[in-house]
Design an enzyme around this catalytic site. Structure first.
Site, PDB file in Angstrom:
ATOM      1  N   GLY A 140      29.647  -9.132   5.705  1.00 34.66           N
ATOM      2  CA  GLY A 140      29.017 -10.268   5.159  1.00 34.66           C
ATOM      3  C   GLY A 140      30.094 -11.430   4.725  1.00 34.66           C
ATOM      4  N   PHE A 141      29.537 -12.613   4.162  1.00 38.81           N
ATOM      5  CA  PHE A 141      30.532 -13.681   3.815  1.00 38.81           C
ATOM      6  C   PHE A 141      31.762 -13.185   2.969  1.00 38.81           C
ATOM      7  CE2 PHE A 141      30.303 -17.083   0.301  1.00 38.81           C
ATOM      8  CZ  PHE A 141      31.451 -17.899   1.075  1.00 38.81           C
ATOM      9  N   GLY A 185      24.591  -8.836   7.463  1.00 37.57           N
ATOM     10  CA  GLY A 185      25.918  -9.095   7.780  1.00 37.57           C
ATOM     11  C   GLY A 185      25.948  -9.361   9.254  1.00 37.57           C
ATOM     12  N   SER A 209      25.205  -5.966  -0.119  1.00 27.35           N
ATOM     13  CA  SER A 209      23.662  -6.383  -0.945  1.00 27.35           C
ATOM     14  C   SER A 209      23.333  -7.713  -0.142  1.00 27.35           C
ATOM     15  CB  SER A 209      23.777  -6.806  -2.374  1.00 27.35           C
ATOM     16  OG  SER A 209      22.520  -7.130  -2.714  1.00 27.35           O
ATOM     17  N   LYS A 255      17.567  -0.844  -3.675  1.00 24.69           N
ATOM     18  CA  LYS A 255      17.965   0.213  -3.161  1.00 24.69           C
ATOM     19  C   LYS A 255      19.527  -0.069  -3.127  1.00 24.69           C
ATOM     20  CE  LYS A 255      16.189   3.032   0.048  1.00 24.69           C
ATOM     21  NZ  LYS A 255      15.363   3.451   1.317  1.00 24.69           N
ATOM     22  N   ASN A 289      25.656   6.324  -4.937  1.00 21.92           N
ATOM     23  CA  ASN A 289      26.381   6.816  -4.055  1.00 21.92           C
ATOM     24  C   ASN A 289      27.931   6.632  -4.271  1.00 21.92           C
ATOM     25  OD1 ASN A 289      24.297   8.096  -3.094  1.00 21.92           O
ATOM     26  ND2 ASN A 289      23.806   6.753  -1.507  1.00 21.92           N
ATOM     27  N   TYR A 339      16.793  -8.280  -7.131  1.00 22.60           N
ATOM     28  CA  TYR A 339      18.370  -8.546  -7.167  1.00 22.60           C
ATOM     29  C   TYR A 339      18.690  -8.335  -8.666  1.00 22.60           C
ATOM     30  CZ  TYR A 339      22.778 -10.887  -5.811  1.00 22.60           C
ATOM     31  OH  TYR A 339      23.963 -11.172  -5.812  1.00 22.60           O
ATOM     32  N   TYR A 394      29.501   5.762 -15.810  1.00 23.23           N
ATOM     33  CA  TYR A 394      30.505   6.328 -15.166  1.00 23.23           C
ATOM     34  C   TYR A 394      31.983   6.320 -15.733  1.00 23.23           C
ATOM     35  CZ  TYR A 394      28.051   8.459 -11.073  1.00 23.23           C
ATOM     36  OH  TYR A 394      27.218   9.388 -10.463  1.00 23.23           O
TER      37      TYR A 394
END
Ligand code: UDP
Length: 332
Positions: free
Chosen positions: A12-13, A38, A77, A93, A101, A147, A161
């Site tokens: 991607g960018f 991408g 994303s 997702k 993940n 988003y 986390y």
């Protein structure tokens, strides 16, 4: 042995600029991308470089990379309103399952992880400029909710986390960024205007154009992200350029820059389009000793030269190439 970094959204960018930056700094870079938005052309120059490897993978599915990993930068994303309207479920997702993940993967590798968050967590902000302690004004069920809420969930999960597992985490809130390798047809305002100018079309300003944005040149952003990664700050940090401009004035700048004789036309303002946006970067200045260096005139010139140099086919292309097609294509 040099440190090894996993960059998701590598084609991607922003991901591709991060790949270049880390290879340049002497890191070993693992790029990962599912190539939905991408473009492998963004990283094809790194293929064959011993410090770079590419994994064609969707991070919303279980992530595994053999060997040690020291840092993870999660930049996968869809990132333009048009993209996430077209693929809302994947957008949700990758921000939620994908982040989960990668946080698990970071635990497994004992790696530090930096996640790409966004000024969209502030929604249509009622506080201006936006400081990190502002909680935002987001419509969860509006078109941008897929988003915004994915990124808000991403921040919450990342922080959990950190506090529960003691994982080393970093959260960057990225404001509008521009530069070479943006997709000409991704619908965002800068490639939209420049693409229109290059194709000889009128420039489409949504609404009356009084809404504001603040545009940061990509190399400034990458430097800020790097400093944040190496810092000890686990709270979110805004990275962006506070130089705010209305979209109507921005259109005038592009008209001047490109010398187009086309006019500005108005189209309806999309639902929930934020009326104003400007980062407060006090925290980045204090903690990271960072501030943007490239002014808009210089950044726009570099970006325009890049778009002008693209093959005509890209100027009119609507769909992305897929990976299989790409690797079959002979490269010069
Ligand atoms: N915009 C516009 N014309 C276009 C594309 C976008 O006037 O062809 C406006 C859009 O309504 C928004 C601003 O430009 O107010 C920035 O839009 P963009 O999609 O680049 O990103 P956003 O900051 O809204 O996520």
């Amino acid at each position: 042995m040099s440190k090894r970094v996993l960059i998701t959204g590598a084609a991607g960018f922003l991901g591709s600029h991060l790949c270049d930056f880390f290879v340049e700094k002497g890191y070993r870079v693992v790029g990962m991308d599912n190539l939905i938005t991408g473009d492998l052309d963004n990283i094809s120059h790194l293929f064959g470089n011993k410090s770079f490897e590419f994994h064609h993978h969707d991070v919303s599915k279980f992530v595994h990379v053999p060997g040690e990993i020291d840092y993870i930068l999660h930049f996968a994303s869809p990132a333009s309103p048009i993209d996430y309207l077209k693929i809302p479920i994947q957008t949700l997702k990758v921000g939620s399952l994908g982040t989960h993940n990668l946080l698990g993967f970071a635990m497994e590798k004992k790696a530090r992880i930096l996640v790409a968050s966004t000024s969209e967590v502030y929604g249509d902000p009622l506080v201006h400029p936006q400081t990190e302690d502002y909680w935002g004004n987001v419509n969860p069920v509006g078109p941008r909710g897929v988003y915004d809420e994915a990124k808000r969930f991403q921040e919450a999960l990342t922080m959990a986390y950190h506090t529960y597992h003691g994982l080393e985490t970093r959260i960057v809130r990225i404001f509008n960024t521009y530069g070479p390798r943006m997709r000409l047809n991704d619908g965002r305002v800068l490639p939209a205007f420049i693409g229109q100018a290059l194709r000889g079309e009128d420039l489409t300003v949504f609404g009356d154009g009084s809404q504001t944005r603040s545009f940061c040149y990509v190399s400034d952003l990458i430097e800020g992200i790097y400093r944040l990664l190496l810092s000890d700050c686990s709270d979110p940090v805004n990275i962006g350029n506070p130089d705010e401009i209305s979209i109507l004035d921005f259109a005038s700048e592009i008209v001047k820059l490109t010398g187009t004789s086309q006019k500005v036309v108005h189209k309806p303002l999309p639902k929930d389009d934020p009326t104003q946006r400007q980062p407060d970067i006090t925290k980045a200045r204090e903690i990271l000793d960072w501030e943007p260096k490239i002014n808009r005139a210089d950044g726009l010139k570099i970006t325009y030269d890049y778009f002008r140099s693209l093959p005509k086919e890209k100027l009119y292309r609507k769909e992305h190439k897929d990976f299989e097609e790409y690797i079959r294509k002979p490269r010069s």
